[in-house]
Design a protein around this motif. Structure first.
Motif, short mmCIF file in Angstrom:
data_model
loop_
_atom_site.label_atom_id
_atom_site.label_comp_id
_atom_site.label_asym_id
_atom_site.label_seq_id
_atom_site.Cartn_x
_atom_site.Cartn_y
_atom_site.Cartn_z
N ILE A 119 0.91 -1.36 0.25
CA ILE A 119 0.17 0.10 0.25
C ILE A 119 0.90 1.32 -0.02
O ILE A 119 0.47 2.40 -0.70
N ALA A 120 2.00 1.34 0.97
CA ALA A 120 2.69 2.38 1.10
C ALA A 120 3.56 2.66 -0.25
O ALA A 120 3.58 3.84 -0.72
N SER A 170 3.03 5.99 -2.85
CA SER A 170 4.30 6.75 -2.63
C SER A 170 4.56 7.77 -4.06
O SER A 170 4.00 7.37 -4.90
N GLN A 171 5.31 8.82 -3.59
CA GLN A 171 5.94 9.65 -4.73
C GLN A 171 6.53 9.00 -5.64
O GLN A 171 6.67 9.27 -6.80
N HIS A 172 7.42 7.98 -5.06
CA HIS A 172 8.26 7.12 -6.16
C HIS A 172 7.46 6.50 -6.99
O HIS A 172 7.86 6.45 -8.31
N ALA A 173 6.15 5.90 -6.78
CA ALA A 173 5.50 5.24 -7.81
C ALA A 173 4.87 6.12 -8.74
O ALA A 173 4.83 5.82 -9.89
N SER A 209 -7.34 1.05 -5.43
CA SER A 209 -7.53 -0.18 -4.35
C SER A 209 -6.54 -0.25 -3.38
O SER A 209 -6.92 -0.47 -2.03
N ALA A 210 -5.41 0.29 -3.53
CA ALA A 210 -4.40 0.54 -2.29
C ALA A 210 -5.07 1.36 -1.08
O ALA A 210 -5.18 1.39 -0.03
N ASP A 211 -5.60 2.56 -1.65
CA ASP A 211 -6.26 3.62 -0.98
C ASP A 211 -7.45 2.91 -0.16
O ASP A 211 -7.29 3.14 1.15
N ARG A 212 -8.08 2.11 -0.88
CA ARG A 212 -9.36 1.62 -0.18
C ARG A 212 -8.92 0.49 0.86
O ARG A 212 -9.37 0.59 2.22
#
Length: 90
Positions: free
Chosen positions: A18-19, A23-26, A83-86
């Motif tokens: 999730i992180a 992330s800004q890297h992603a 999906s990660a945020d949920r």
């Protein structure tokens, strides 16, 4: 164009995944690590890396390597992040 192949893994929305996805890297297209598991045996954790494609920012490529075999699949970056945020909010 090659034949469509189903991924051999399942993405696990762990705190690390999730992180990484949020992330800004992603967002910037830097390669990140993800937690994935063998689709046929969920007890087997696979090494996976992912990266937003600079040539098509709507796509996010996940690459796994297991027993010397490399698999890569492109996913919709927005859907993965949603999906990660949920999952983070649960």
């Amino acid at each position: 164009m090659g034949a469509f192949a189903m991924p051999v893994y399942m993405l696990e929305f762990t705190p690390k995944t999730i992180a990484s996805l949020l992330s800004q890297h992603a967002i910037d297209g830097v390669e990140i690590e993800l937690d994935v598991y063998n689709k046929n045996d969920l007890t087997i954790k696979l090494e996976a890396k992912g990266q937003r494609l600079k040539s098509d920012p709507d796509l996010f490529r996940i690459i796994t390597v297991h027993n010397g075999v490399t698999n890569e699949h492109d996913w919709n970056f927005t859907i993965l992040r949603e999906s990660a945020d949920r999952s983070r909010k649960r």
